[in-house]
Design an enzyme around this catalytic site. Structure first.
Site, mmCIF file in Angstrom:
data_model
loop_
_atom_site.group_PDB
_atom_site.id
_atom_site.type_symbol
_atom_site.label_atom_id
_atom_site.label_comp_id
_atom_site.label_asym_id
_atom_site.label_seq_id
_atom_site.Cartn_x
_atom_site.Cartn_y
_atom_site.Cartn_z
ATOM 1 N N HIS A 16 0.678 -1.263 0.041
ATOM 2 C CA HIS A 16 -0.095 -0.027 0.037
ATOM 3 C C HIS A 16 0.834 1.272 -0.030
ATOM 4 O O HIS A 16 0.461 2.219 -0.599
ATOM 5 C CB HIS A 16 -0.974 0.099 1.418
ATOM 6 N N LYS A 40 -17.736 -6.661 8.245
ATOM 7 C CA LYS A 40 -16.655 -7.220 8.031
ATOM 8 C C LYS A 40 -15.522 -7.210 9.303
ATOM 9 O O LYS A 40 -15.482 -6.026 9.841
ATOM 10 C CB LYS A 40 -15.729 -6.542 6.847
ATOM 11 N N ARG A 90 -1.738 -6.467 -8.293
ATOM 12 C CA ARG A 90 -0.574 -7.298 -7.960
ATOM 13 C C ARG A 90 -0.583 -8.279 -9.028
ATOM 14 O O ARG A 90 0.615 -8.327 -9.917
ATOM 15 C CB ARG A 90 -0.753 -8.165 -6.589
ATOM 16 N N SER A 128 -2.792 -8.026 2.952
ATOM 17 C CA SER A 128 -2.842 -7.584 4.522
ATOM 18 C C SER A 128 -3.379 -8.947 5.246
ATOM 19 O O SER A 128 -3.069 -9.412 6.246
ATOM 20 C CB SER A 128 -4.106 -6.514 4.683
HETATM 21 O O1 PNS Z 1 -8.563 -3.257 0.462
HETATM 22 P P1 PNS Z 1 -9.935 -3.736 -0.094
HETATM 23 O O2 PNS Z 1 -10.685 -4.507 1.100
HETATM 24 O O3 PNS Z 1 -9.958 -4.837 -1.302
HETATM 25 O O4 PNS Z 1 -10.817 -2.780 -0.669
HETATM 26 C C1 PNS Z 1 -12.205 -2.928 -0.986
HETATM 27 C C2 PNS Z 1 -12.960 -1.492 -1.202
HETATM 28 C C3 PNS Z 1 -12.948 -0.827 0.003
HETATM 29 C C4 PNS Z 1 -12.449 -0.721 -2.331
HETATM 30 C C5 PNS Z 1 -14.566 -1.855 -1.542
HETATM 31 O O5 PNS Z 1 -14.931 -2.948 -0.768
HETATM 32 C C6 PNS Z 1 -15.455 -0.788 -1.403
HETATM 33 O O6 PNS Z 1 -15.284 0.440 -2.419
HETATM 34 N N1 PNS Z 1 -16.458 -0.742 -0.622
HETATM 35 C C7 PNS Z 1 -17.267 0.302 -0.458
HETATM 36 C C8 PNS Z 1 -18.801 -0.119 -0.881
HETATM 37 C C9 PNS Z 1 -18.927 0.110 -2.565
HETATM 38 O O7 PNS Z 1 -18.970 1.290 -2.762
HETATM 39 N N2 PNS Z 1 -19.443 -0.836 -2.876
HETATM 40 C C10 PNS Z 1 -19.695 -0.688 -4.493
HETATM 41 C C11 PNS Z 1 -18.499 -0.931 -5.453
HETATM 42 S S1 PNS Z 1 -18.389 -2.475 -5.678
#
Ligand code: PNS
Length: 159
Positions: A16, A40, A90, A128
């Protein structure tokens, strides 16, 4: 120009930090959006995740802003007055999920673009979840996360 780098950051890793620092060579400001998701389970609370990120980017001043968000990412991006979402890629295995997220966000907000940065080779295997696993069983994570995050992980799993 401002970009939002969203994620769970449970905890922030060297993968990150690499993306944020490289994004800073393209954007004036990077807003790190830490997802607060009651559904979560995370090992670090939202406040802890935000604090660990703030410590990492202290020297960057207001070029890096860290804030938590809940609900839709595109709403957070709009509230931050940004138009770009940054995500790290990645391996090819990340692609399906990332394409889904990007296309869904595009459907929700036509004027917001997702920009992908390929992770540096040295951090291409870091996640993570693997860091949490390794730390939980007492393995060394010093090459995977910043020193203060390693310390916080040790504290977390001491109990
Ligand atoms: O690091 P991560 O857990 O892969 O990040 C995922 C994240 C936070 C980018 C994604 O879960 C997110 O944007 N969540 C917010 C809810 C949202 O907007 N959902 C609609 C788009 S699919």
């Amino acid at each position: 120009m401002k970009a939002v780098f969203p994620g769970s950051f449970d905890p922030i890793t060297n993968g990150h930090t690499d993306i944020v620092r490289r994004a800073l060579s393209i954007f004036d400001t990077v807003v790190i959006g830490v997802l607060e998701n009651p559904e979560k389970e995370t090992i670090f609370s939202t406040a802890e995740r935000v604090e660990l990120i703030k410590q990492e980017f202290e020297a960057e001043g207001d070029k890096v802003v860290t804030a938590s968000f809940s609900g839709l990412l595109v709403d957070f991006v709009k509230n931050q007055d940004a138009q770009v979402i940054i995500r790290g890629l990645r391996a090819i295995s990340d692609y399906d999920y990332e394409a889904q997220l990007a296309l869904m966000n595009k459907t929700l907000a036509k004027n917001i673009e997702t920009l992908f940065l390929i992770t540096s080779e040295s951090s291409s295997y870091i996640s993570s979840s693997l860091v949490r696993q390794v730390a939980k069983f007492g393995g060394a994570v010093s090459e995977l996360v910043p020193a203060h995050v390693e310390k916080a992980l040790k504290e977390k799993f001491k109990r």
